[in-house]
Design a protein around this motif. Sequence first.
Motif, PDB file in Angstrom:
ATOM      1  N   SER A  21     -36.730  62.244   5.934  1.00  0.00           N
ATOM      2  CA  SER A  21     -36.183  63.538   5.862  1.00  0.00           C
ATOM      3  C   SER A  21     -35.375  63.722   7.024  1.00  0.00           C
ATOM      4  CB  SER A  21     -37.054  64.693   5.179  1.00  0.00           C
ATOM      5  OG  SER A  21     -38.079  64.962   6.150  1.00  0.00           O
ATOM      6  N   GLY A  22     -34.266  64.472   6.546  1.00  0.00           N
ATOM      7  CA  GLY A  22     -33.298  64.774   7.850  1.00  0.00           C
ATOM      8  C   GLY A  22     -34.086  65.985   8.802  1.00  0.00           C
ATOM      9  N   LEU A  23     -33.732  65.643  10.014  1.00  0.00           N
ATOM     10  CA  LEU A  23     -34.388  66.640  11.259  1.00  0.00           C
ATOM     11  C   LEU A  23     -35.775  66.584  11.268  1.00  0.00           C
ATOM     12  CD1 LEU A  23     -31.891  69.899  11.132  1.00  0.00           C
ATOM     13  CD2 LEU A  23     -31.707  67.703  12.507  1.00  0.00           C
ATOM     14  N   SER A  24     -36.498  65.636  10.584  1.00  0.00           N
ATOM     15  CA  SER A  24     -37.957  65.620  10.664  1.00  0.00           C
ATOM     16  C   SER A  24     -38.336  64.814  11.909  1.00  0.00           C
ATOM     17  CB  SER A  24     -38.757  65.057   9.413  1.00  0.00           C
ATOM     18  OG  SER A  24     -38.174  63.583   9.414  1.00  0.00           O
ATOM     19  N   LEU A  25     -39.469  65.142  12.720  1.00  0.00           N
ATOM     20  CA  LEU A  25     -39.860  64.215  13.838  1.00  0.00           C
ATOM     21  C   LEU A  25     -40.940  63.614  13.262  1.00  0.00           C
ATOM     22  CD1 LEU A  25     -39.630  63.948  16.604  1.00  0.00           C
ATOM     23  CD2 LEU A  25     -41.254  65.999  17.250  1.00  0.00           C
ATOM     24  N   ASN A  26     -41.008  62.335  13.882  1.00  0.00           N
ATOM     25  CA  ASN A  26     -42.077  61.377  13.307  1.00  0.00           C
ATOM     26  C   ASN A  26     -42.555  60.615  14.309  1.00  0.00           C
ATOM     27  OD1 ASN A  26     -41.042  61.419  10.137  1.00  0.00           O
ATOM     28  ND2 ASN A  26     -39.293  61.456  11.801  1.00  0.00           N
ATOM     29  N   LEU A  27     -43.659  59.863  13.927  1.00  0.00           N
ATOM     30  CA  LEU A  27     -44.184  58.830  14.937  1.00  0.00           C
ATOM     31  C   LEU A  27     -44.117  57.467  14.296  1.00  0.00           C
ATOM     32  CD1 LEU A  27     -47.332  60.321  16.423  1.00  0.00           C
ATOM     33  CD2 LEU A  27     -45.430  60.050  17.596  1.00  0.00           C
ATOM     34  N   ALA A  28     -43.400  56.543  15.002  1.00  0.00           N
ATOM     35  CA  ALA A  28     -43.632  55.155  14.387  1.00  0.00           C
ATOM     36  C   ALA A  28     -44.847  54.450  15.070  1.00  0.00           C
ATOM     37  CB  ALA A  28     -42.309  54.395  14.725  1.00  0.00           C
ATOM     38  N   VAL A  29     -45.740  54.071  14.094  1.00  0.00           N
ATOM     39  CA  VAL A  29     -46.835  53.469  14.875  1.00  0.00           C
ATOM     40  C   VAL A  29     -47.068  52.011  14.409  1.00  0.00           C
ATOM     41  CG1 VAL A  29     -49.384  53.792  14.992  1.00  0.00           C
ATOM     42  CG2 VAL A  29     -48.072  55.875  14.313  1.00  0.00           C
ATOM     43  N   VAL A  63     -39.647  48.117  17.677  1.00  0.00           N
ATOM     44  CA  VAL A  63     -39.842  49.055  16.751  1.00  0.00           C
ATOM     45  C   VAL A  63     -38.325  49.589  16.379  1.00  0.00           C
ATOM     46  CG1 VAL A  63     -40.590  51.323  16.586  1.00  0.00           C
ATOM     47  CG2 VAL A  63     -42.063  49.494  17.334  1.00  0.00           C
ATOM     48  N   LEU A  64     -37.511  49.774  17.532  1.00  0.00           N
ATOM     49  CA  LEU A  64     -36.242  50.100  17.392  1.00  0.00           C
ATOM     50  C   LEU A  64     -35.291  49.287  16.462  1.00  0.00           C
ATOM     51  CD1 LEU A  64     -34.143  52.080  17.916  1.00  0.00           C
ATOM     52  CD2 LEU A  64     -33.584  50.779  19.999  1.00  0.00           C
ATOM     53  N   ASP A  65     -35.556  47.941  16.288  1.00  0.00           N
ATOM     54  CA  ASP A  65     -34.665  46.854  15.435  1.00  0.00           C
ATOM     55  C   ASP A  65     -35.467  47.293  14.090  1.00  0.00           C
ATOM     56  OD1 ASP A  65     -33.472  45.626  17.523  1.00  0.00           O
ATOM     57  OD2 ASP A  65     -34.683  44.078  17.688  1.00  0.00           O
ATOM     58  N   LEU A  66     -36.499  47.392  14.021  1.00  0.00           N
ATOM     59  CA  LEU A  66     -37.031  47.891  12.609  1.00  0.00           C
ATOM     60  C   LEU A  66     -36.556  49.152  11.996  1.00  0.00           C
ATOM     61  CD1 LEU A  66     -40.924  47.379  11.371  1.00  0.00           C
ATOM     62  CD2 LEU A  66     -39.284  49.318  10.796  1.00  0.00           C
ATOM     63  N   LEU A  67     -36.367  50.426  12.747  1.00  0.00           N
ATOM     64  CA  LEU A  67     -35.972  51.277  12.447  1.00  0.00           C
ATOM     65  C   LEU A  67     -34.375  51.408  11.899  1.00  0.00           C
ATOM     66  CD1 LEU A  67     -37.585  53.754  14.910  1.00  0.00           C
ATOM     67  CD2 LEU A  67     -38.165  53.570  12.394  1.00  0.00           C
ATOM     68  N   ALA A 100     -32.695  48.447  11.195  1.00  0.00           N
ATOM     69  CA  ALA A 100     -32.611  48.065   9.733  1.00  0.00           C
ATOM     70  C   ALA A 100     -32.976  48.612   8.597  1.00  0.00           C
ATOM     71  CB  ALA A 100     -33.471  46.575   9.903  1.00  0.00           C
ATOM     72  N   GLU A 101     -34.094  49.246   8.599  1.00  0.00           N
ATOM     73  CA  GLU A 101     -34.534  50.286   7.588  1.00  0.00           C
ATOM     74  C   GLU A 101     -33.672  51.294   7.274  1.00  0.00           C
ATOM     75  OE1 GLU A 101     -36.703  49.451   5.180  1.00  0.00           O
ATOM     76  OE2 GLU A 101     -37.942  47.688   6.285  1.00  0.00           O
ATOM     77  N   LEU A 102     -32.918  51.947   8.139  1.00  0.00           N
ATOM     78  CA  LEU A 102     -32.185  53.268   8.291  1.00  0.00           C
ATOM     79  C   LEU A 102     -30.977  52.965   7.756  1.00  0.00           C
ATOM     80  CD1 LEU A 102     -33.858  55.487  10.940  1.00  0.00           C
ATOM     81  CD2 LEU A 102     -34.318  55.683   8.296  1.00  0.00           C
ATOM     82  N   GLU A 103     -30.546  51.515   8.028  1.00  0.00           N
ATOM     83  CA  GLU A 103     -29.279  51.288   7.796  1.00  0.00           C
ATOM     84  C   GLU A 103     -28.214  51.713   8.722  1.00  0.00           C
ATOM     85  OE1 GLU A 103     -28.594  51.565   3.536  1.00  0.00           O
ATOM     86  OE2 GLU A 103     -29.589  49.636   3.074  1.00  0.00           O
ATOM     87  N   ILE A 104     -28.380  51.582  10.199  1.00  0.00           N
ATOM     88  CA  ILE A 104     -27.443  52.276  10.763  1.00  0.00           C
ATOM     89  C   ILE A 104     -27.141  51.376  12.099  1.00  0.00           C
ATOM     90  CG2 ILE A 104     -28.306  54.784  10.748  1.00  0.00           C
ATOM     91  CD1 ILE A 104     -29.918  54.335  13.421  1.00  0.00           C
ATOM     92  N   ASP A 105     -26.000  51.236  12.830  1.00  0.00           N
ATOM     93  CA  ASP A 105     -25.636  50.743  13.970  1.00  0.00           C
ATOM     94  C   ASP A 105     -25.826  51.212  15.095  1.00  0.00           C
ATOM     95  OD1 ASP A 105     -23.383  52.599  14.497  1.00  0.00           O
ATOM     96  OD2 ASP A 105     -22.126  51.661  12.918  1.00  0.00           O
ATOM     97  N   GLU A 106     -25.612  50.423  16.202  1.00  0.00           N
ATOM     98  CA  GLU A 106     -25.865  50.784  17.678  1.00  0.00           C
ATOM     99  C   GLU A 106     -25.234  52.032  18.099  1.00  0.00           C
ATOM    100  OE1 GLU A 106     -27.457  50.774  21.504  1.00  0.00           O
ATOM    101  OE2 GLU A 106     -27.997  49.340  19.788  1.00  0.00           O
ATOM    102  N   ARG A 107     -24.006  52.370  17.312  1.00  0.00           N
ATOM    103  CA  ARG A 107     -23.526  53.573  17.910  1.00  0.00           C
ATOM    104  C   ARG A 107     -24.069  54.908  17.393  1.00  0.00           C
ATOM    105  NH1 ARG A 107     -17.748  53.686  15.158  1.00  0.00           N
ATOM    106  NH2 ARG A 107     -19.198  53.963  13.351  1.00  0.00           N
ATOM    107  N   GLN A 108     -24.963  54.727  16.495  1.00  0.00           N
ATOM    108  CA  GLN A 108     -25.716  56.014  15.878  1.00  0.00           C
ATOM    109  C   GLN A 108     -27.058  56.154  16.476  1.00  0.00           C
ATOM    110  OE1 GLN A 108     -25.131  54.322  11.950  1.00  0.00           O
ATOM    111  NE2 GLN A 108     -24.433  56.371  11.231  1.00  0.00           N
ATOM    112  N   ILE A 109     -27.487  55.355  17.434  1.00  0.00           N
ATOM    113  CA  ILE A 109     -28.552  55.567  18.232  1.00  0.00           C
ATOM    114  C   ILE A 109     -28.708  56.187  19.538  1.00  0.00           C
ATOM    115  CG2 ILE A 109     -30.899  54.273  19.271  1.00  0.00           C
ATOM    116  CD1 ILE A 109     -29.904  51.783  17.425  1.00  0.00           C
TER     117      ILE A 109
END
Length: 694
Positions: free
Chosen positions: A166-174, A279-283, A285-294
């Motif tokens: 969800s938008g603006l949620s803080l998460n841990l990728a584990v 982990v960044l590559d996985l996020l 891909a799954e979120l369907e974003i490009d480098e500019r949005q990171i």
Amino acid sequence: MTVNPGHFDHSAEALPDDRFLDREESWLRFNQRVLELAEDPSLPLLERVRFLSIFASNLDEFFMVRVAGLTRRMATGLAVQSASGRQPHEILERTATVAHELMLRHAAAFHEDVCPALAKEGIHLLRWVDLAETEQESLRRLFRDRIYPVLTPLVVDSAHPFPYISGLSLNLAVIVRDPETDATMFARVKVPPVLPRFIEASPNRFTPLEDVIAAHLGQLFVGMEVLEHHAFRVTRNQDLEIDDDISEGLLQALERELLRRRFGPVVRLEVEESISPAVLDLLTAELEIDERQIYRVGGPLDLAGLAAIADLDLPRLKYPPFVPSKAVIPEDAGIFAAIRERDVLVHHPYDSFTTTVQRLIEDAATDPRVLAIKQTLYRTSGDSPIVDALITAAEAGKQVVVVVELKARFDERANIVWARKLEKAGCHVVYGFVGLKTHCKLSMVVRQDSDGVLRRYCHIGTGNYHPKTARLYEDLGLLTCDPKVGEDVSALFNHLTGYSRQLDYHRLLVAPQSLRPGLVERIERETAHHREGRKAHIRIKCNSLVDEVVIDALYRASREGVPVDVWVRGICALRPGVPGLSETIRVRSVLGRFLEHSRVFAFANDGDPEVWIGSADLMHRNLDRRVEALVTVTDRTQRAGLLELMDLAMDDGTCSWWLDGEGTWTRRVPAPGETLLDVQTRLVRTRRWRTVDG
């Protein structure tokens, strides 16, 4: 940019194509000014912490609305070249560059400047590894009792798809490993927003909530080996898209859209610098974003949560206490009698909102001589005394009409609640126009006075009927029972409720019909005055200046030599000080303890000044897609006070930022031995407009 003054005639067509600054970058530069306050060592320390929080919150909104809106328009093929001449992809690229720079600067201010200063004052923001053993032990108990029960780890495997973030949620990728199969899996743990952003481990020693969760991941993944964990956060499009032509009720449509909004596309991914490439590559891909949005920054993420640290009860680290003045309408004077005696100009937060605007509605609710109350509500607080008073009035049998703007951005849910509560109490609730937001700030009380005269007591303001923000936002309001204003406000309410199509008013300018033409006409009148050798001067105070028609009118006035002063808080697309185009235009910005929010439009008018206040900014949405209202201030002393305020803000000896023709804002810093005047501090001390013409 330079312009040959002899190259142009007086038509709008002759103005240069590159005469507008980019609005997206201008908005980011406003947030840069907020950041400069956080970096200022002369400000009280906890106020600097608050500005760090405001910067983070502002940037969230910028991505949710401006970046998301542009991305959506590009995806649908609706995006066109901006007024600044940039193509949509150029705007996004430039926005990403500036936003990256500001986010890194924000993180540096937090880590390298503010945190060490807090530590010197005994306030520590620490990561888990920096806590004492006794503190870690107390947080282990806290985790078991309060945090663990609300966590839900979600693993990703062949049977479990990547979860919705969800938008603006803080998460841990584990990343966890199964020791029996040696298989590794990704899991997501959402940091609960219902818990404090920073957990107090011991008095004035805090650690981020995600650090407490990360230290206990073994309890969430029993029997698994936790290999790595990284915090991340996504920003999604959260601007509302409502089809106003739908046949069903707007209330139900809005509620449905609020649910859909959670699933908007991702426009930003924030990660800590320590995140692993895998982990960044996985996020990504799954979120369907490009480098500019990171956006990679030093943690912790989501520093909007610093507001809780800024709220610590440590007065020595904050602005001096300030109590709004109650002198503008003495407590022992009846408010209706005071307004009958003269127009009352209130200036919040320097004048008390409670004893003026709020008092008008509360007294009206219980006054047996009051027959009706009409009110617009755009934003209000969770425990609104204004709403309570309107309910009291309705229950007492008075006619109560409330125009509620359901689509006030980010307040939609609250406004739905108020609308239903008001309806249940017997108020006549109206949701405004199809295709237009009702943004004007109006109240009207109809009273049968003791002399037998039926009078309309009106308030026209620049800010919302929100008692909490009235202590933080700088706003103006006019309280009057002038019959002409009463006629105007009555006609405008009839317009809002659907029974009138009046276009002409006595003391109001109303958008979308007459406000832009009325301002342009007055700008052109100043130009004519100057051309004939009469007194001419244009002064404008607003939150944003974007509208090209108004800007071009100001350019034409400047080319004739009219002095133009613009006091803008946020976005400004006008290029000041450009030879041959805007040499007589100055643009200044004042930021500080209070959020400058009022709108003032003043014209010298050959020595008989016209001064207007109201709700409208100079943006397309305000002038074309909202119902806005300005009212003219007729009292000579009040006009003089407003003009003095405008001149004070523009004075070279005042604390302010100055805009140049290339879009660069430069903070006015004192020379050695010089002291600059702070407008807000001055107003706290003087509390103006206490007298009127005799």
